[in-house]
Design an enzyme around this catalytic site. Sequence first.
Site, mmCIF file in Angstrom:
data_model
loop_
_atom_site.group_PDB
_atom_site.id
_atom_site.type_symbol
_atom_site.label_atom_id
_atom_site.label_comp_id
_atom_site.label_asym_id
_atom_site.label_seq_id
_atom_site.Cartn_x
_atom_site.Cartn_y
_atom_site.Cartn_z
ATOM 1 N N GLN A 39 25.178 47.290 45.538
ATOM 2 C CA GLN A 39 25.528 46.026 44.890
ATOM 3 C C GLN A 39 24.229 45.324 44.500
ATOM 4 O O GLN A 39 23.276 45.299 45.285
ATOM 5 C CB GLN A 39 26.343 45.115 45.834
ATOM 6 N N GLU A 40 24.212 44.737 43.318
ATOM 7 C CA GLU A 40 22.981 44.140 42.794
ATOM 8 C C GLU A 40 22.390 43.075 43.714
ATOM 9 O O GLU A 40 21.188 42.858 43.731
ATOM 10 C CB GLU A 40 23.261 43.512 41.431
ATOM 11 N N SER A 41 23.248 42.422 44.490
ATOM 12 C CA SER A 41 22.789 41.352 45.373
ATOM 13 C C SER A 41 21.785 41.841 46.414
ATOM 14 O O SER A 41 21.090 41.037 47.017
ATOM 15 C CB SER A 41 23.997 40.758 46.097
#
Lengths: 265, 311
Positions: free
Chosen positions: A53-55
């Site tokens: 996930q980009e986070s």
Amino acid sequence: MNETKKYIKPELMACCGAREIKDHDLVIVGTGFPTMSANIAKHMHAPNAVMMQESGVIDAKPKRPALSVGDPCLNPGAAMIGGLVDIMGMFLQAGHVDLGFLSGSQVDQYGNINTTVIGDYDAPKSRLPGSGGANPIGSLARKTLIIALHDRKRLAARVDFITTPGYIDGPGAREKWGMPKNTGPHALITNKGVLRFDDRTKQAYLDSYHPGNTIEEICDHTPWDLKISPTVHETLVPTEEELRVIREILDPFGMISIYEKKGYV
Amino acid sequence: MSKVVSMKEAISTHVSSGDFLFIGGYICRTPFSAIHEIIRQKITDLTITRSNAADDFDLMIGAGCVRRFISTFLSLGLYGLGRCYRRSLEKGIPHKIEVEEYTNLSLPMMLMAGAMGMPFVPVKDMAGSDLLNVSSFMGDNKYKIIDSPFDGGKTILVPALNPDLAIIHVQQADEFGNAQMWGIGGDCMYGANAAKKVIVSCERIVSRDMIGKDPSRTIVAASKVVAVVQEPFGSHPGYTPGFYDTDFAFGYLYQQASNTEQGLDAFLKEWVYDIEDRTAYIQHYIQRFGYAAFKKLEADFDYSFPVNYAY
């Protein structure tokens, strides 16, 4: 056609996504369809695919469906947690991400995606969220899969605003902009069929139609001169094993059915 | 030497109308109590930034605190488009904010450059998109395209950002401001270090010795920190790993309230203007939804093994 309904359209679409994932792929996912697809793939043919996930999260082991890419359930059990610069920089920009999953409010024939604005940018009819991670994912992942609703409003010959570049205006455009070689949209999965992108023209063509949807209907709902693959065929329905994975393991509460209310029927 | 103050004092001392703020939190560890205090103190004309904004920035926009927004994204996630954000840009209510748009790669890189003292940074995204065809208050300085001096390739440069102040919420800090965080990072570390000064809001204040037991978790060192606020439940309705979960029901409440201007006003009155501080906020939450609902948000216990830094 009205045989007992063994699956719902969102399940079929999630399976279409899953089949595009290869074993050992590094996949950047958002919530909803992408996560579902990647999880199906992991349980079926791609056990070594890794989701990020980009986070900042790599290989999360969530105990409930994540409702955002920053969801609390992504933290405990992950293989690595950093931040945006780690995922979007160290993995994506550095060229290590095999597949990105995107959805769009508006998608065009070259796989360009608009998540910024409907209407004029300075006087918007409808102001949408913006790029978030979509632009870098579409620019830099080796392949992107796009999920969209199939109608003349959601699909366009040309999007109002290119938030995320697909093949921009056709062959050679990504190269002209210096984007990494051999990257770009790989498939456009809609609620009516699966479209792929012609190697030569970079335009989306129809590769398969979902059971219950006809080629004629699909052409009718596509606002460009849709080419049909010579090998066009009916989309493979979810297998019993795929459905078991979805319903027993991944989504026992049937949350995927909310996509039916959003028009994915 | 202690920098521990109340949130009211931290905001009134260090935030002025017209400032450029980085506000940390990517769904994870949003400094919501600081945001409420900024609204309560009627601070306006702010320039705000962070990758992926949500209900927090939407609320600030609706409350009229924001003039400019260096953005990548704003939505209510599960609950759809940001209502106040849309009203501002589509209808000019309460006023039209100015938006400078980047992405979740380029903006964190701009903050990283700011933190590192670099003037600008090359990024490989945005090429071929309309993000290069729109600019707002940054004008021609939104980005530059050059031929790389190394290989001649087309290269996009984006400027470093150095906010006046960063406000972050973390799990723990000491009284001097050494701030420790774990879980999803977003752009928090670079955003904080890019700023000239930092307000640290934290779930708990611990001793300097405690910080030293696991110093690899520190994301901001004391030297930049101007205020430390112990603010339990400080990122509600967002979450803090190891402390409490996201409050999805409250997210729905905000969505429903922010659907209309009247609803937003009532929400602001109930949850911000009529509330003295975070303690009063928690009391109000429990009165409104019951202690069981409050307890239900509390995180489980699932500790990692202790780490050993000894030699």
